[in-house]
Write a protein that holds these residues in place. Structure first.
Motif, PDB file in Angstrom:
ATOM      1  N   SER A   1      12.286  34.950  42.827  1.00  0.00           N
ATOM      2  CA  SER A   1      11.308  36.036  42.614  1.00  0.00           C
ATOM      3  C   SER A   1      10.621  35.936  41.391  1.00  0.00           C
ATOM      4  CB  SER A   1      12.021  37.382  43.062  1.00  0.00           C
ATOM      5  OG  SER A   1      10.983  38.289  42.518  1.00  0.00           O
TER       6      SER A   1
ATOM      7  N   GLN B   1      16.814  36.483  42.853  1.00  0.00           N
ATOM      8  CA  GLN B   1      16.048  36.921  41.774  1.00  0.00           C
ATOM      9  C   GLN B   1      15.128  35.772  40.948  1.00  0.00           C
ATOM     10  OE1 GLN B   1      15.599  40.217  41.159  1.00  0.00           O
ATOM     11  NE2 GLN B   1      16.655  40.809  43.022  1.00  0.00           N
ATOM     12  N   TRP B   2      16.067  35.011  40.834  1.00  0.00           N
ATOM     13  CA  TRP B   2      15.350  33.709  39.821  1.00  0.00           C
ATOM     14  C   TRP B   2      14.089  33.276  40.570  1.00  0.00           C
ATOM     15  CZ3 TRP B   2      14.238  31.531  35.827  1.00  0.00           C
ATOM     16  CH2 TRP B   2      13.564  30.422  35.788  1.00  0.00           C
TER      17      TRP B   2
ATOM     18  N   LEU C   1      21.371  36.284  42.389  1.00  0.00           N
ATOM     19  CA  LEU C   1      21.040  35.702  41.169  1.00  0.00           C
ATOM     20  C   LEU C   1      19.767  34.557  41.564  1.00  0.00           C
ATOM     21  CD1 LEU C   1      21.363  36.200  38.204  1.00  0.00           C
ATOM     22  CD2 LEU C   1      22.923  34.449  38.069  1.00  0.00           C
TER      23      LEU C   1
END
Lengths: 262, 195
Positions: free
Chosen positions: A89, A86-87, A83
């Protein structure tokens, strides 16, 4: 026995056949319009058929989002580390587009430009619509048309005992009003031209709706006026005849008519 | 009362909270449609990027609703692009779930079995095709795994209408296939009795 795998095979076969026949899945706008019931019956049927042969699409539209996160061990579980990745990114992605760090001044100009663009689109859209309307009208005028009714008008005061107005029928899109030039004999040769006017007498004061150009007086002394029904809403009207000479014009006769509601 | 125009930092804080709360659910939703991990992350990122652009316009429950709408729309477009790409034959993704399904080798039946299977499929195909349109659509969507409420929304009819069409369709199929040796094994998605 019809087995479960037969059902699967047939379903796949039908999906393939339908996709071949119907083509691509509908786009978002079509789907939204379909769900809001805004499509024509034909389009609605096409989109419905497409949803049947793209059932994943139907599911995407209708299935609820999961109410809970996946649990560790599930194939779609995201760990805290993933997570975070992804954050990071996403932050990069957003910053790359410049959205969050966009200075306020730039934002102002972007908004102004967007407003200006929208105004221009509206203006050009309006012009395009106007041009298309005119082209359509010009095309219609260039084509023959049939008047669904020919209505002979008699001058007011000369309709015998009835005394009423001529009543147009409720059907058709055009009326042919035939206006005979019945004037006192001493006026017969006095006017070289005539003019016609249509007046709405339902209003107070009566309102002039249309004026013809000066019309040369002809041998048989009858004028024919082709009037679109849309021009005359239900109500009472008068066709007024004026004689024109060099000095001015004189009201010679009026012809009352009534347009009933459809 | 909160003002619509937040400071950038407040806006970013809200966005991160939204991300931490909802990203796993968006990702899970997308994975449910056989998207690979990479594809699901790509679409989820795109959804949040678009959401960020409009974050000032939504609050509370509306935020989540808006994010769902964006995600659904992106998924629809993704499918559309993918089917167009598939048809143009430009890409063959061995990782594609559909392709994997097609490539999975079944135990090869002998000639007689193959012939019988083909005949059964043909009879079933004909029986489904001959159903009235509304019944056929209900049965096919149910076969694809949609629930009553999802079929109702897809076809824009009531749930009762879905149930009634399903009942009539099953009745017709049973009548049509009654002479089938061994009867009908109903698929899991279409239980014989109404659930």
């Amino acid at each position: 026995m019809i087995s479960k795998s037969d059902w699967d095979d047939v379903q796949q076969e039908m999906i393939a056949e339908d996709r071949q026949r119907l083509g691509d899945p509908p786009n978002v706008e079509e789907v939204k319009a379909y769900l809001r019931g805004e499509l024509s019956a034909e389009e609605e049927s096409r989109v419905r058929e497409l949803l049947v042969c793209y059932p994943d699409l139907a599911l995407a539209l209708t299935q609820e989002f999961p109410s809970q996160d996946a649990k560790p061990g599930d194939p779609d579980f995201l760990s805290e580390a993933e997570l975070d990745k992804q954050w990071a990114s996403l932050e990069n992605r957003i910053h790359r587009t410049g959205d969050p760090v966009e200075p306020r001044v730039l934002r102002f100009w972007h908004r102004t430009a967007a407003t200006l663009a929208a105004t221009l689109v509206l203006a050009f859209g309006g012009l395009l619509w106007l041009a298309q309307s005119r082209a359509r009208m010009a095309k219609e005028l260039a084509e023959p048309r049939v008047a669904s009714e020919e209505q002979l008008l008699l001058p007011d005061g000369q309709r015998g005992g009835s005394g009423g107005s001529a009543t147009l029928s409720a059907e058709g899109d055009f009326f042919l009003l035939v206006v005979p030039l019945i004037v006192p004999s001493n006026d017969a040769g006095r006017f070289a031209h005539d003019r016609l006017q249509i007046v709405d007498v339902s209003t107070n004061p009566p309102r002039s709706l249309w004026n013809s150009a000066a019309l040369p007086r002809r041998d048989h002394d009858t004028f024919a006026v082709l009037v679109p029904r849309a021009f005359l809403r239900p109500g009472k009207y008068q066709v007024v005849l004026y004689g024109i000479d060099g000095a001015g014009e004189e009201r010679l006769a009026s012809y009352s008519l009534r347009v009933p509601a459809r | 009362m909160t003002t619509i125009h937040n400071s950038d930092s407040e806006r970013d804080e809200r966005f991160e909270t939204m991300f931490r709360t909802h990203y796993p659910r968006v990702y899970r939703f997308l994975r449910g449609y056989r998207l690979s991990r990479e594809e699901a992350n790509d679409l989820a990122q795109e959804a949040f990027t678009r959401f960020y652009g409009k974050i000032d316009q939504y609050r509370g429950e509306a935020e989540w609703g808006f994010l769902q709408t964006i995600t659904r729309n992106l998924l629809i477009n993704w499918w559309r692009d993918r089917s167009a790409a598939k048809r143009s034959g430009k890409t063959v993704e061995i990782d594609d779930a559909d392709v994997r399904l097609a490539l999975t080798a079944r135990e090869e039946p002998d000639y007689v079995e193959r012939e019988q299977e083909a005949l059964r499929s043909k009879r079933l195909h004909a029986a489904i095709t001959e159903l009235p349109e509304g019944q056929r659509q209900c049965i096919r969507l149910q076969l694809a795994g949609l629930k009553y409420d999802e079929i109702a929304k897809t076809l824009r009819i009531s749930i009762d209408a879905v149930k009634s069409r399903r009942r009539d369709a099953l009745k017709s199929l049973k009548a049509r296939l009654r002479k089938e040796p061994g009867g009908i094994e109903w698929p899991d998605a279409i239980p014989e009795e109404e659930s």
